[in-house]
Structure formats: C-alpha cells, structure tokens
Design a protein around this motif. Sequence first.
Motif, PDB file in Angstrom:
ATOM      1  N   PHE A 111       0.812  -1.217   0.000  1.00 30.40           N
ATOM      2  CA  PHE A 111       0.000   0.000   0.000  1.00 30.40           C
ATOM      3  C   PHE A 111       0.848   1.271   0.000  1.00 30.40           C
ATOM      4  O   PHE A 111       0.341   2.355   0.261  1.00 30.40           O
ATOM      5  CB  PHE A 111      -0.986  -0.002   1.167  1.00 30.40           C
ATOM      6  N   TRP A 112       2.141   1.090  -0.298  1.00 24.80           N
ATOM      7  CA  TRP A 112       2.985   2.269  -0.419  1.00 24.80           C
ATOM      8  C   TRP A 112       2.423   3.158  -1.521  1.00 24.80           C
ATOM      9  O   TRP A 112       2.015   2.645  -2.557  1.00 24.80           O
ATOM     10  CB  TRP A 112       4.405   1.838  -0.788  1.00 24.80           C
ATOM     11  N   LEU A 131      -4.720 -13.616  15.848  1.00 26.71           N
ATOM     12  CA  LEU A 131      -5.330 -12.864  14.739  1.00 26.71           C
ATOM     13  C   LEU A 131      -4.378 -11.850  14.118  1.00 26.71           C
ATOM     14  O   LEU A 131      -3.664 -11.157  14.837  1.00 26.71           O
ATOM     15  CB  LEU A 131      -6.527 -12.048  15.231  1.00 26.71           C
ATOM     16  N   PRO A 132      -4.424 -11.762  12.824  1.00 30.93           N
ATOM     17  CA  PRO A 132      -3.815 -10.595  12.180  1.00 30.93           C
ATOM     18  C   PRO A 132      -4.579  -9.344  12.610  1.00 30.93           C
ATOM     19  O   PRO A 132      -5.757  -9.428  12.974  1.00 30.93           O
ATOM     20  CB  PRO A 132      -4.008 -10.844  10.683  1.00 30.93           C
ATOM     21  N   SER A 133      -3.926  -8.195  12.528  1.00 32.71           N
ATOM     22  CA  SER A 133      -4.570  -6.961  12.993  1.00 32.71           C
ATOM     23  C   SER A 133      -4.935  -6.027  11.848  1.00 32.71           C
ATOM     24  O   SER A 133      -5.383  -4.918  12.075  1.00 32.71           O
ATOM     25  CB  SER A 133      -3.615  -6.222  13.934  1.00 32.71           C
ATOM     26  N   ASP A 134      -4.715  -6.486  10.616  1.00 34.46           N
ATOM     27  CA  ASP A 134      -4.925  -5.571   9.489  1.00 34.46           C
ATOM     28  C   ASP A 134      -5.938  -6.109   8.488  1.00 34.46           C
ATOM     29  O   ASP A 134      -5.878  -5.799   7.306  1.00 34.46           O
ATOM     30  CB  ASP A 134      -3.591  -5.267   8.790  1.00 34.46           C
ATOM     31  N   HIS A 135      -6.874  -6.901   8.984  1.00 34.00           N
ATOM     32  CA  HIS A 135      -7.915  -7.431   8.105  1.00 34.00           C
ATOM     33  C   HIS A 135      -9.223  -6.674   8.300  1.00 34.00           C
ATOM     34  O   HIS A 135      -9.419  -6.006   9.308  1.00 34.00           O
ATOM     35  CB  HIS A 135      -8.141  -8.920   8.395  1.00 34.00           C
ATOM     36  N   LEU A 136     -10.072  -6.826   7.322  1.00 34.98           N
ATOM     37  CA  LEU A 136     -11.410  -6.246   7.409  1.00 34.98           C
ATOM     38  C   LEU A 136     -12.402  -7.361   7.716  1.00 34.98           C
ATOM     39  O   LEU A 136     -12.376  -8.416   7.069  1.00 34.98           O
ATOM     40  CB  LEU A 136     -11.770  -5.602   6.065  1.00 34.98           C
ATOM     41  N   GLY A 145      -5.349  -7.151   1.173  1.00 36.44           N
ATOM     42  CA  GLY A 145      -3.974  -7.386   0.740  1.00 36.44           C
ATOM     43  C   GLY A 145      -3.619  -6.658  -0.538  1.00 36.44           C
ATOM     44  O   GLY A 145      -2.452  -6.593  -0.914  1.00 36.44           O
ATOM     45  N   THR A 146      -4.610  -6.126  -1.216  1.00 35.32           N
ATOM     46  CA  THR A 146      -4.354  -5.441  -2.484  1.00 35.32           C
ATOM     47  C   THR A 146      -5.229  -4.193  -2.556  1.00 35.32           C
ATOM     48  O   THR A 146      -6.251  -4.083  -1.878  1.00 35.32           O
ATOM     49  CB  THR A 146      -4.721  -6.326  -3.690  1.00 35.32           C
ATOM     50  N   TRP A 147      -4.812  -3.266  -3.405  1.00 37.81           N
ATOM     51  CA  TRP A 147      -5.638  -2.090  -3.665  1.00 37.81           C
ATOM     52  C   TRP A 147      -6.998  -2.517  -4.208  1.00 37.81           C
ATOM     53  O   TRP A 147      -8.022  -1.910  -3.913  1.00 37.81           O
ATOM     54  CB  TRP A 147      -4.948  -1.176  -4.675  1.00 37.81           C
TER      55      TRP A 147
END
Lengths: 352, 352
Positions: free
Chosen positions: B9-10, B104-109, B267-269
């Motif tokens: 996401f850079w 848990l991952p912390s960056d999921h929706l 994970g992707t735009w």
Amino acid sequence: MCGGVGSRFWPFSRTNVPKQFLDFFGTGKSLLQMTVERVSTLVDKDRIVLVTNESYADMIRQQLPEIKESNILLEPARRNTAPCICWAAHHIFAQDPEASIMTLPSDHLILKEMAFIKAMDEGMTFVENNDGLLTLGIKPTSPETGYGYIQKGMQVIGSDDTMKVKSFTEKPNLEMAKMLIATGEFFWNSGIFLWRAKTILEAFKKYAPEIAAHFDMGLPYYGTEKEQNFINDEFVNSPSISVDYAIMEKAENVYVKTVDLGWSDLGTWKALYETSPKNIEGNVTQNCKLISNDCSGTVFAIKGDKVIVAVGLKDYIVAENGNALLICPMSEEQKVRQMVNDVKSRFGEDYI
Amino acid sequence: MCGGVGSRFWPFSRTNVPKQFLDFFGTGKSLLQMTVERVSTLVDKDRIVLVTNESYADMIRQQLPEIKESNILLEPARRNTAPCICWAAHHIFAQDPEASIMTLPSDHLILKEMAFIKAMDEGMTFVENNDGLLTLGIKPTSPETGYGYIQKGMQVIGSDDTMKVKSFTEKPNLEMAKMLIATGEFFWNSGIFLWRAKTILEAFKKYAPEIAAHFDMGLPYYGTEKEQNFINDEFVNSPSISVDYAIMEKAENVYVKTVDLGWSDLGTWKALYETSPKNIEGNVTQNCKLISNDCSGTVFAIKGDKVIVAVGLKDYIVAENGNALLICPMSEEQKVRQMVNDVKSRFGEDYI
C-alpha cells in the motif's frame, strides 16, 4: 509586467505564487528573474520598471533585490494590461518625456537570447525614429490555436523585417491557423511591445480615452511621493481591458517586427512540455524524483521534495503544490480552469 | 499480530506507519484499533496480547493506551509469523498453562462482527475440548488468486461447520482458483487461528523443532522481568518462516471452521477498492477532497488535507503520503513492490 495570476498551471502555480515567480525549468531562476536578466543586457537595472499586483510586492523584493523600490509599481487591483501599461508610461514619462519603452510580459520563454537582444536593440532604434507602436511578431512554427496572429502589411523602407500591421486575428481554430500560416503573412502575437512613452500615451488619448482620462488625473503626482497614493485611489476605476483590444487593434501606426526567438508564452502545459528537456521515455520532470514504467509524453511538475512512482500514463499532466494535486490528460487541459473554479466553490480559496 | 510492514500500500502506508496503524476507511479508527475493539467483546482487554516490532511500540501505546505494557511484546527483528506465535504462546503459557489462544492478524477487514464473535466463541469451545489447531476458513465468494485455500476433510462429529483439514493450497492461478471453488471443498485461509497454548507449543516441538529449541531456552524467563531481555538476545536467531509453512501444513490435528465473516485481508488495492464505499462515479476516496471528471474505478488514498483534481482515470490507484506519490493502473499493482525497491535504491529509505 509581472502582476498576472492564472489558473492554467494550477496547482503547480498557485494564486500566491503565480507562474512568473516559479522556477519553471529547474534552472534555479524564476521566469521573472530570467526576464530581468535578459533585458539587463539592454538597459541598466535602474531603468527596469516592474508593474505587479501589490500582493506580490514581497516576492518581487525577494526575487529581485537589485530593483530599486521606486521602480516597483504596485497595482491595487487587477485590470489587465492596458491600465498597467498606461500607468507605467506615465511613470516613465514623468522622469524622461523623451523615453522609449520596451514592454514585456515576464512569464515567457525565450531560447534565442542573442536574437532577442538584437531584435530589441533594432526595435528601439525604430521607435526612436518613428512615431509607431511596434510589436514583435514571432515566425510561426506550427498552426498553434492558443496564440493571436498578426498579419503583416507594407514593408518599412530600409528594414527587411519590419512591416505595417494589416490586421490582428484572435485565437483561430486549427483549420484557420493552418490557412493563416500557409499565406506566409501571419505571425504570432508575442505581447512584446516597443514605443516611446509619448507615442503610447497619445494612443491612449486617441483610442482609449476612458482609460486615458483616469490616468491623466494623476499628472500632478507621477514621479512624486504621491504617485502610489493616487494610484491606490484611482486605479480601480479604470476599465479592465488588454492593450491589444484597447490600442493595438485600433491604432493606425502599428508595426510588426518579425523575429525568430525560440519563443513560447508557456500558456499551456503542452507548450511547457514541448519546450522542456525530456527524459529517455519522453517525460518532463519538474523538480521531482520519478520512477516510471510505461509512461510517456507526460509532465510531472511538483513543488517540494517528492518521489513519484507512475505506471501507464500517456500524455498526462501530473502537477502538485502544497495541498493540491492535478492529474489530467494533456488533451483535456482546457477543463482545468472550470475544475479549479469548482475546487474554489466547494473547498475554498485555500486550495487555489 | 501487529508487527508487519508491507510495501503493497505504499505510499499510503509507509515503513514508519504500516497498514494496521492506518485509518483505512476514514472511520476514525485504525485497522488495529478495530481489531482490538472486535475481540474486546470476547476477552477482557487485560488478556489481549499484542506482538509487534519494537519500532512500533510508541504507536501502539498511542493508539491503544488501554493495553497494559506487559501485554505488548516487542520483537527486535522481523521473523514472520511462526516465531511471533511461538513467543506469544510461551508468554501466555507462563501465566496460565491451561490458556486457549485466539491468534489474529490486525490488518484485516471483517464486516460481519456478530458472525465473527459467534465463530470465535464456538471455536474456543472446540479447542478447549479438542487437542486441535483450528483455523477459520472463509467461504469463497470469487476465485481470488491472492489467497491461500484450505480443503476441508471429514466433518467433526457434533459440528456442522468444523472439519478436519485435508490439504492447504498456495495462491492458485485464476483457472485453478475457479476449479477449487467449483468443488465446494475449498475455503480461503484467513490466518485466524485458535488453539490451546499447550497444543501449539507441542506442535512447534514436533513440526518446527529448530524454532522450538530457540524459544525453549527462554522457559526460565517467560512471565518474568527477564523475558524481554532474553528475546532481545535470542529472537533474532530464530528462522524466519510463516506459521502456515512451519506448522499448519505439516500438522495432523488441523481443523477448519468454515465461516462467512464479510472478510478481506485487504492485501491489495483491488481488495480495498472492492470493500470500500464508492461515490456516484464509482471511485473510492480515502481522506481527500476530489473533483473528478471522467474517472471511474479509481482509488484516491491520500494522507493529509488535500484537494485532487483528476480527469480521465479509469481503474487507477492514486496514493500519496508525505514525500511520495503513486499513480498506477489497478491492474498493474503487482509492479509497485519492485518500483518501491527502485525508489529505495535510487533515492533512499526516507521515501519508503
């Protein structure tokens, strides 16, 4: 003349820093500084008069500390070129009634400096010996639709490149532009004028009496400490009109000197693109670090230290300055003006 | 788990503020804050343990002041998920050898919060009663090529949605993904795991002994003041490997609970675009003021107060943060990673 504000290069140029104050080509000098440097070869810096909007006074002083304060004329309102030129002519006339004046925009590009100096030098000699209004006409290199055109008339005896002007033509469409060029009689209107102070003031009296009347009221004040006060009170009352409309298209004694200066008015992104050095992919980068892939024909114009990663842009404009970013196909740049108005009305002046 | 850094996401996310710390949807909360809020319904905040890179410690404390300092585990190096999980399991085991853990991952929706809570609650009951490693498998809604797939095996008696895992499949190509979905046996690997501390530590001993050996050396220190010192010395020596490779794909006692959570790993735009609310033209704007013309399918993701004027962008990514700007067709987003590497090598770390 360095008081203009334009939205055509928004957001690379902004209301508080318009085009003439920008280092457009990354040379370390603004267009205005380059203009002053160019004419310094012809006239002493003490005889360079700058007319600008009062809001740009500090920027002028910062960019051109060598120009003396009394030579910086501050307009209290925007009134196009005719009032600007009329005031400057009065200001100069008050100091020297026999003065001749070169009148120049400060935001143009001129690549052939020697040709420019030669043309201006010859032009000054012409106006000192002829009661004429002389404009530089640029030999067209392509059927540009963004320029006004000047039709040459009868040649001046003793000169091979100076003619009476037969007609002015406003910005033509492409088909018309092609026809004009084909005749060999039409030249681009550069907006660079030469005349004696006396001659242009007479022309104002004759062809633009409503402007002349306002500025004649200042006759007791020009060249005195009261000049700026008079202007602050009276300037705003002048009609807002260009010198082309007000004088040049009406006057009888208008001449054109046809020249090849490597000139562009830098009026469009396309002009900027065409006049700028390009990288191997055919992109122009103004002040930015670019990593590109499959991009070509694109201008990246950024204020401030920034990396751009760009993929797949063909013939685009990418411009950024402070809190505004523009991404637009070069072929659609005429849409920008309206969109900048939308920005203003939706989000406010702070983004303009 | 909140120690990851990614360049996908850079420049919207940057090395110093990766994805999990960003307010991705303009809700006023970062993905990490939303994750913590989501699990707070299930467990007391004093029993939420965060594992992150030491460089993000201050950001964690700022975003989550309610998490006590001893529950923030700071990794001195990046070693992927297996070492992270092994350490956390030891840390928790030292406090309660009978503890069960949600990892848990912390960056999921996760859009369906109630379904999530129900699934986690049921999952905890399952692992408390079974010596198993349970993963949540997401019912696929499209043949995504960006996810790993889990094949379900025999159903667990007494449960309608929990099965033994038959196989793991790495990211498939599109054709393969379509086939996997058509079978009805394959589910997306969410990376959300449930197990008892004891069970996962046994699994490390059995399937990843080279990792277990490093962390077993810390047994005298976990839960004491010397724990962080031990980690600071020893963590870096662990192999860098994901828990999927190290454990899940090898272990016998792996189960999948099939769920529908409105889940995306963002994970992707493209995933971001698809999960975000769109404006009338079909564009997604993150934190910016947009004036657009003839644009669609485009994500505008900007940090900081900015106006964007955009013309003619179809299915693009426009992302900006500080000193970096990305403009890229969404279909080319896989190119970004390499280009970010180019930025790093040509212009330095400051732009990453």
